[in-house]
Design a protein around this motif. Structure first.
Motif, PDB file in Angstrom:
ATOM      1  N   SER A   1     -25.793 107.251   3.770  1.00  0.00           N
ATOM      2  CA  SER A   1     -26.117 108.523   4.443  1.00  0.00           C
ATOM      3  C   SER A   1     -25.393 108.549   5.784  1.00  0.00           C
ATOM      4  N   VAL A   2     -24.978 109.742   6.170  1.00  0.00           N
ATOM      5  CA  VAL A   2     -24.283 109.920   7.453  1.00  0.00           C
ATOM      6  C   VAL A   2     -24.966 111.055   8.199  1.00  0.00           C
ATOM      7  N   SER A   3     -25.161 110.872   9.467  1.00  0.00           N
ATOM      8  CA  SER A   3     -25.773 111.952  10.260  1.00  0.00           C
ATOM      9  C   SER A   3     -25.098 112.037  11.616  1.00  0.00           C
TER      10      SER A   3
ATOM     11  N   LEU B   1     -22.677 109.403  15.877  1.00  0.00           N
ATOM     12  CA  LEU B   1     -22.545 109.396  14.414  1.00  0.00           C
ATOM     13  C   LEU B   1     -23.236 108.143  13.887  1.00  0.00           C
ATOM     14  N   VAL B   2     -24.064 108.329  12.900  1.00  0.00           N
ATOM     15  CA  VAL B   2     -24.804 107.190  12.345  1.00  0.00           C
ATOM     16  C   VAL B   2     -24.514 107.101  10.852  1.00  0.00           C
ATOM     17  N   LEU B   3     -24.038 105.943  10.441  1.00  0.00           N
ATOM     18  CA  LEU B   3     -23.764 105.694   9.014  1.00  0.00           C
ATOM     19  C   LEU B   3     -24.716 104.603   8.534  1.00  0.00           C
TER      20      LEU B   3
ATOM     21  N   GLY C   1     -33.890  96.890   7.356  1.00  0.00           N
ATOM     22  CA  GLY C   1     -34.299  96.491   6.009  1.00  0.00           C
ATOM     23  C   GLY C   1     -33.107  95.931   5.264  1.00  0.00           C
ATOM     24  N   ARG C   2     -32.847  96.498   4.095  1.00  0.00           N
ATOM     25  CA  ARG C   2     -31.708  96.017   3.301  1.00  0.00           C
ATOM     26  C   ARG C   2     -30.456  96.843   3.569  1.00  0.00           C
ATOM     27  N   ALA C   3     -30.589  97.813   4.454  1.00  0.00           N
ATOM     28  CA  ALA C   3     -29.435  98.673   4.765  1.00  0.00           C
ATOM     29  C   ALA C   3     -28.804  98.249   6.085  1.00  0.00           C
ATOM     30  N   THR C   4     -27.554  98.608   6.253  1.00  0.00           N
ATOM     31  CA  THR C   4     -26.842  98.360   7.507  1.00  0.00           C
ATOM     32  C   THR C   4     -26.537  99.694   8.160  1.00  0.00           C
ATOM     33  N   VAL C   5     -26.782  99.765   9.463  1.00  0.00           N
ATOM     34  CA  VAL C   5     -26.565 101.014  10.199  1.00  0.00           C
ATOM     35  C   VAL C   5     -25.413 100.804  11.172  1.00  0.00           C
ATOM     36  N   ALA C   6     -24.404 101.643  11.055  1.00  0.00           N
ATOM     37  CA  ALA C   6     -23.258 101.578  11.976  1.00  0.00           C
ATOM     38  C   ALA C   6     -23.275 102.832  12.839  1.00  0.00           C
ATOM     39  N   ARG C   7     -22.917 102.666  14.110  1.00  0.00           N
ATOM     40  CA  ARG C   7     -22.968 103.802  15.041  1.00  0.00           C
ATOM     41  C   ARG C   7     -21.625 103.977  15.753  1.00  0.00           C
ATOM     42  N   TRP C   8     -21.252 105.246  15.938  1.00  0.00           N
ATOM     43  CA  TRP C   8     -20.068 105.607  16.723  1.00  0.00           C
ATOM     44  C   TRP C   8     -20.468 106.686  17.732  1.00  0.00           C
ATOM     45  N   THR C   9     -19.714 106.765  18.801  1.00  0.00           N
ATOM     46  CA  THR C   9     -19.880 107.870  19.749  1.00  0.00           C
ATOM     47  C   THR C   9     -18.644 108.739  19.693  1.00  0.00           C
ATOM     48  N   LEU C  10     -18.873 110.032  19.546  1.00  0.00           N
ATOM     49  CA  LEU C  10     -17.772 110.988  19.485  1.00  0.00           C
ATOM     50  C   LEU C  10     -17.833 111.865  20.723  1.00  0.00           C
ATOM     51  N   VAL C  11     -16.730 111.927  21.461  1.00  0.00           N
ATOM     52  CA  VAL C  11     -16.675 112.798  22.648  1.00  0.00           C
ATOM     53  C   VAL C  11     -15.593 113.836  22.413  1.00  0.00           C
TER      54      VAL C  11
END
Lengths: 427, 174
Positions: free
Chosen positions: A64-66, A80-82, A113-123
């Motif tokens: 999921s991406v948000s 941005l969160v993946l 949990g069993r998922a990995t969350v990756a984060r980016w910052t967009l400017v």
């Protein structure tokens, strides 16, 4: 967080073919030369190939991406969160596709949990409607022998222009429209002190200035400046856009307009908008938050889209503007990079209709000259002279020209320029 | 950071390539082996420089041929151990090539998840152990016979067929 399953279509990587190639070469050489010990070279790749069969490669992953917001202002940070859950996969790589003229910074990953969350910052560095994404995924499985590529859509991001800095809404002293917040020269029922005069029959008792009356031995009453509204019409020249993206003349035009619109609408003034150069568009002057929304939407569409660029010049100048659009004694500000004769024609149209516009020059870039190119240097000199000639011609018409570099505070320049230009009449 | 990583990946390709070739040609190389080694080294340099899959495959093939040629032409007593070591280094070269090409193809992609290193290393260790067992078994003093050689070669071809069938891309059951 709800994760959506995505299908992974794995294809063999060069690693798989190479393992098979090394094993094949070793077996072939052993057979041809009858050297059994060479089979040792084949054993390692063969064990690796058998150890991770195709059937062990997963068919899907959950992703999921948000985006933290769908609307922002230039320079704001959008997160941005993946979130990925890819059981049975060796490695997942992700690369979000950022819109042009924006900065993307990788913040890191965390486990949920069993998922990995990756984060980016967009400017985002430039206003407009931008498409963010997709996030391109590269998923490795089978010990690196298989690779699947997938793309996950993110969404659209509306980036509103950053407003030019304005400390306050300045206005000429001669104002026509009633019921505003700007003190005018005429006497009225405002709150700003305008002077005293002898008492006349019918004056209110509470307006009597007792201190002055005691000094003169006769009754005097206080007078107040009438508070009037200000009609501002912004005329934007959108025909040419010069300069680096993010600080181009059109970017600065829109930022200046946004600053002026926000400041004057906050002061309950009426603001209208006209764009020329591309399609001729206008918004009749009005006040209130609804007008702010209308003007912002209109400003967001001044950059020509592909169909407008392909259509070429429309050919409707300011002369086609309905005569009743500009209110009597409105103050007209023309925001332009002064790159051609279009602004001069626009000023002439305004003067013919009885308005003395203020010209705000937003060009900050100059052509770069290749070194040792005399022709280019001559062309740039000619261009500079043409711009100077245009400014002089505007001056000869009695039009004030205010240079704005996109950084400076506009209020001081506006105060100075409004002394030179009177609303709704020739200077 | 990206430049440093790219540089390290190239150095890894060159280093493992050189190590494989050194192990293969030492101590007493014949002329064909030297020629193959020179070609393999050139291919490794090209692969490290351009990081394209085709160049990597050529470099790996040339290096493998060098190892096999050296093994076939030199019957010294240390050769079996050299072949096992060279086989392990060949796998290292394969991984280095894959990493270098991946670094080029991935561009600005970041690694979000990765399996743990024991999980990644286990298959390689198993494969190396199997190779060592085969090498030790092959070095035993056994009276050579036609049926024995045929059995060995048949086993190798069968292993190749089994490995290939494990990666057949047919329609899989959902």
């Amino acid at each position: 967080m709800d994760l959506d399953p995505i299908r992974l279509d794995f294809v063999p990587t060069p690693r798989l073919r190479r393992l098979a190639m090394v094993a094949g070469l070793a077996v072939a050489m052993a057979v041809v030369t009858s050297h059994g010990e060479l089979l040792v070279v084949a054993v390692v790749p063969l064990v690796l190939l058998v150890g991770v069969p195709r059937s062990d490669v997963p068919a899907a992953a959950e992703v999921s991406v948000s985006m933290s917001t769908a609307r922002c202002i230039e320079g704001d940070e959008v997160e941005l969160v993946l979130t990925v859950r890819a059981d049975g996969c060796d490695q997942v790589q992700a690369e979000p596709v950022a819109p042009p003229w924006s900065e993307l910074t990788y913040l890191g990953t965390s486990r949920e949990g069993r998922a990995t969350v990756a984060r980016w910052t967009l400017v985002p560095g430039r206003w407009g409607r931008h498409r963010v994404g997709p996030v391109r995924l590269r998923v490795h499985a089978g010990g690196g022998a298989y690779l699947a590529r997938a793309a996950v859509e993110i969404g659209d991001l509306v980036v509103y222009p950053a407003a030019a800095a304005l400390a306050r809404a300045v206005a000429p002293t001669e104002l026509a429209a009633p019921l505003g917040e700007h003190p005018s020269r005429s006497v009225g029922s405002g709150v700003e002190f305008a002077g005293v005069r002898p008492y006349a029959q019918g004056d209110r008792q509470r307006d009597v200035d007792w201190r002055v009356s005691a000094r003169h031995g006769d009754l005097f009453v206080r007078q107040y400046a009438a508070e009037r509204a200000f009609d501002l019409v912004l005329v934007l020249d959108t025909e040419l856009d010069a300069g680096e993206p993010g600080r181009s003349s059109l970017d600065l035009t829109v930022r200046a307009a946004t600053g002026l619109v926000q400041t004057y609408l906050r002061s309950h003034d009426r603001v209208g908008l006209v764009t020329f150069g591309g399609p001729l568009r206008w918004l009749t002057p009005a006040t209130g938050p609804r007008q702010l929304y209308r003007v912002t939407e209109a400003l967001m569409s001044v950059r020509p889209d592909r169909s407008e660029l392909e259509a070429g010049p429309v050919g409707y100048g300011l002369g086609h503007l309905p005569r009743g659009l500009l209110p009597h004694r409105a103050f007209v500000a023309l925001i332009t990079p002064l790159l051609d004769d279009g602004p001069l024609d626009a000023v002439r149209v305004m003067l013919e209709r009885g308005f003395a516009p203020l010209v705000i020059d937003v060009l900050t870039a100059a052509p770069t000259v290749p070194p040792k190119s005399k022709d280019a240097a001559l062309a740039v000199r000619t261009w500079r002279m043409q711009r100077e000639a245009l400014t002089l011609e505007l001056g000869s018409l009695g039009v004030a020209v205010l240079d704005w570099d996109g950084e400076a505070e506009l209020t001081g320049g506006l105060v100075h320029a409004m002394r030179a230009a009177r609303p709704g009449g020739r200077p | 950071m990206t430049v440093l990583r790219s540089l390290l990946q190239r150095v890894a390709v060159l280093g493992t390539g050189l190590a494989v070739i050194a192990v293969a040609v030492l101590p007493d190389p014949s002329r064909p082996v030297l020629v193959a080694a020179a070609l393999a080294l050139a291919a490794c340099v090209v692969a490290a420089a351009i990081r394209r899959p085709l160049a990597g495959t050529v470099a790996l093939a040339a290096t493998t041929v060098t190892v096999l040629l050296a093994g076939a032409l030199d019957a010294s007593s240390v050769r079996p151990a050299q072949v096992v070591l060279a086989a392990g280094l060949l796998m290292a070269l394969l991984s280095a090539l894959a990493a270098a090409e991946e670094g080029r193809a991935a561009g600005r992609a970041v690694t979000v998840t990765r399996s743990r290193w024991p999980q990644r290393l286990a298959p390689v260790l198993v494969a190396m152990t199997a190779g060592a067992i085969v090498a030790v078994t092959g070095a035993q003093d056994v009276v050579p016979s036609v049926p024995l050689v045929l059995a060995g070669l048949t086993a190798a071809v069968a292993a190749l067929a089994v490995a290939a069938s494990a990666h057949r891309t047919g329609r899989r059951r959902e």
